[in-house]
Design an enzyme around this catalytic site. Structure first.
Site, PDB file in Angstrom:
ATOM      1  N   HIS A   1     -15.192  23.031  33.233  1.00  0.00           N
ATOM      2  CA  HIS A   1     -14.397  23.630  34.312  1.00  0.00           C
ATOM      3  C   HIS A   1     -14.600  22.796  35.577  1.00  0.00           C
ATOM      4  CE1 HIS A   1     -14.249  27.936  32.429  1.00  0.00           C
ATOM      5  NE2 HIS A   1     -13.752  27.020  31.637  1.00  0.00           N
TER       6      HIS A   1
ATOM      7  N   GLU B   1     -15.664  23.456  38.468  1.00  0.00           N
ATOM      8  CA  GLU B   1     -16.954  23.631  39.155  1.00  0.00           C
ATOM      9  C   GLU B   1     -18.056  22.817  38.491  1.00  0.00           C
ATOM     10  OE1 GLU B   1     -14.872  25.954  38.073  1.00  0.00           O
ATOM     11  OE2 GLU B   1     -14.935  27.781  39.268  1.00  0.00           O
TER      12      GLU B   1
END
Ligand SMILES: [Zn+2]
Ligand SMILES: [Zn+2]
Lengths: 178, 344
Positions: free
Chosen positions: A63, A65
């Site tokens: 992801h 992040e």
């Protein structure tokens, strides 16, 4: 301890960095990618920037992040700075609420504050499905503060547009086209 | 409900290393493992047994007790002069009464003198999902039970056959070996193995390496190694001799590479210690088939602190079992604690 806890970006900073995050998300959407923009900012400098890399790596944990956290580590290495010292004064700006996995990862990096746009009803880890950001988990890093709702509608609209494209009934565009 | 843990330091070594030295239990959802929830009702004995079916018909039209289809309306009471008792209604459905009486409970339509003295009972609010819940429910009031036979066997710790257990033993043993190798490099003593149960092939073996990267828990390492086994992935763990994957070329059974990142679909994960929140959610994103872990941990997200595998609202659920090679896995953690005490 006290100063770290009270570390929080100003309204002007939020405005500025979220605007960059939204630019990233819009760019991703135009390229048929998950419209999530995400920045890690330390001392007025972007030290990590991520977009979803799940498809190209076949690693479902890539992801935005997670990608940005890797960049932060590399940045610290290059700058010869201690990762935990940097993280203490780093804020994450992301257009969508981090998922449960990413929220736990942010705890493990001991990031003090996360600014996000809209809720993530499918996977949200900052209150929507579970609240990992504030849960009592002594072996899983530190809790972090959430500042939510910044340009939320805009973030939702981008997600809606993306999932409409992903509709299994619609002919599927290649994920990695030029 | 927690089975008692044995810790016999002095027991013979031989009996502790075979696959009969451990028992594997399913980690159930809260709905399946919680105590039976109760709701209050009024019941009364039936004076004349022969009238029971007519009384039941009349009662169920007066008080249908909808939503409680699992409740048996009649129960037998052994050794009583009035051997049958029926549920009249829920306390919440009853009319307001100053004193509990059959007349106020049955204002019309049902013959009042057919019943003895009414009384309050607690009845199970929900249908039992497991045999332990069914047995617990039955102590309050009889219910019906659609038994999941496999679940009952699993709860007895008897779901897996001896040959299956022997294989599970071997897989977890390589996770333990990996954990020890990682521990020697200064990492946390956690190891994991990903297996394709349809071919019985080990896809990846990994150990914790958070000394290099705070997120490189054994499970995260394994997920990336599985991606590498499919010709992708984003890290290299080549510096760790014990972190391995089956290279894509050698895997002839592999079908055409899928464009989807749900790479763990149908795979089993063996991990020495219960995964944390991050790892548990990473397994949801990767669509893991089943997870087997050795020992629980306080922040664990597959049973202890959360049950991510059965979390409502998430788009993928999977089975979780604990207790595989429990003693050896527990020892990894306790040895680590010991080492730390020495270090500081
Ligand atoms: Zn995430
Ligand atoms: Zn973990």
């Amino acid at each position: 301890m006290g100063t770290e806890k009270s570390f929080c970006p100003s309204d002007e900073e939020i405005e500025k960095w979220m605007s960059s995050a939204f630019d990233m998300a819009r760019d991703a959407l135009q390229n048929g990618e998950v419209p999530v923009g995400c920045l890690l900012v330390y001392n007025h400098e972007v030290v990590g920037r991520g977009r979803n890399e799940v498809n190209e790596t076949k690693n479902a944990t890539r992801h935005a992040e997670m990608v940005a956290l890797d960049q932060l580590q590399d940045w610290c290495r290059r700058s010869n700075l201690d990762v935990s010292g940097v993280c203490e004064r780093t804020a994450l700006y992301v257009t969508v609420e981090p998922c449960i996995m990413c929220a736990a990862a942010l705890r493990l990096f001991k990031l003090p504050v996360v600014v996000f746009g809209c809720r993530n009803d499918r996977f949200g880890g900052c209150g929507s499905v579970l609240d990992i950001s504030s849960a009592v988990l002594p072996q899983t890093g530190n809790t972090f503060k959430c500042v939510s709702g910044h340009r939320a509608e805009e973030a939702v609209d981008m997600l809606k547009t993306f999932y409409k494209q992903e509709n299994p009934n619609a002919p599927k565009p290649k994920t990695r086209k030029e | 409900m927690e089975p008692q843990r044995k810790r016999w330091k002095g027991s013979t070594y031989g009996s502790e290393c075979g696959s009969d030295s451990w028992t594997v239990y399913p980690v159930l959802s809260d709905e399946q493992s919680q105590d039976v929830e109760l709701v209050e009702a009024f019941a009364a004995p039936v004076v004349n047994k022969k009238e029971t079916s007519r009384l039941l018909r009349e009662l169920s039209s007066l008080y249908p007790m909808s939503g409680l289809q699992h409740i048996k309306r009649v129960r037998a009471v052994k050794g009583s002069p009035q051997p049958l008792e029926v549920l009249l209604c829920l306390v919440s459905d009853a009319p307001h009464m100053e004193i509990l009486s059959i007349d106020s409970l049955l204002p019309s339509g049902v013959k009042n003198d057919a019943f003895g003295e009414p009384f309050r009972v607690k009845i199970p609010a929900r249908p039992p999902l497991t045999r332990p819940q069914f047995e617990q429910a039955g102590k309050h009031w009889p219910t019906s039970f659609h038994e999941d036979k496999q679940l009952t066997v699993a709860l007895r710790g008897e779901l897996f056959s001896a040959p299956q257990k022997a294989r599970m033993h071997a897989y977890m043993m390589s996770a333990v070996t990996a954990a020890k190798a990682g521990s020697e490099l200064g990492m946390e003593a956690v190891g994991a193995v990903v297996v394709d149960p349809s071919t019985e092939k080990v896809i990846a073996v990994g150990h914790d390496s958070r000394g290099d990267h705070p997120l490189h828990h054994a499970v995260m390492v394994c997920i990336d190694l599985v991606a590498r086994s499919q010709g992708s992935g984003c890290y290299s763990f080549d510096q760790y001799a014990t972190c391995t994957f089956t290279p894509p070329a050698s895997d002839t059974s592999q079908s055409a590479p899928s464009s989807l990142p749900y790479i763990c679909t149908g795979y089993d994960l063996y991990v020495t210690r219960e995964p944390c929140v991050m790892c548990a959610m990473a397994l949801v994103h990767s669509r893991i088939g089943r997870v087997f872990y050795g020992t629980a941990c306080a922040d664990g997200a597959l049973g202890s602190k959360y049950k991510i595998h059965s979390q409502k609202d998430l788009n993928h659920h999977f089975e979780v079992y604990r207790g595989v090679l429990e003693k050896q896995c527990e020892d990894l953690t306790s040895q680590e604690g010991f080492q730390r005490r020495v270090d500081y």
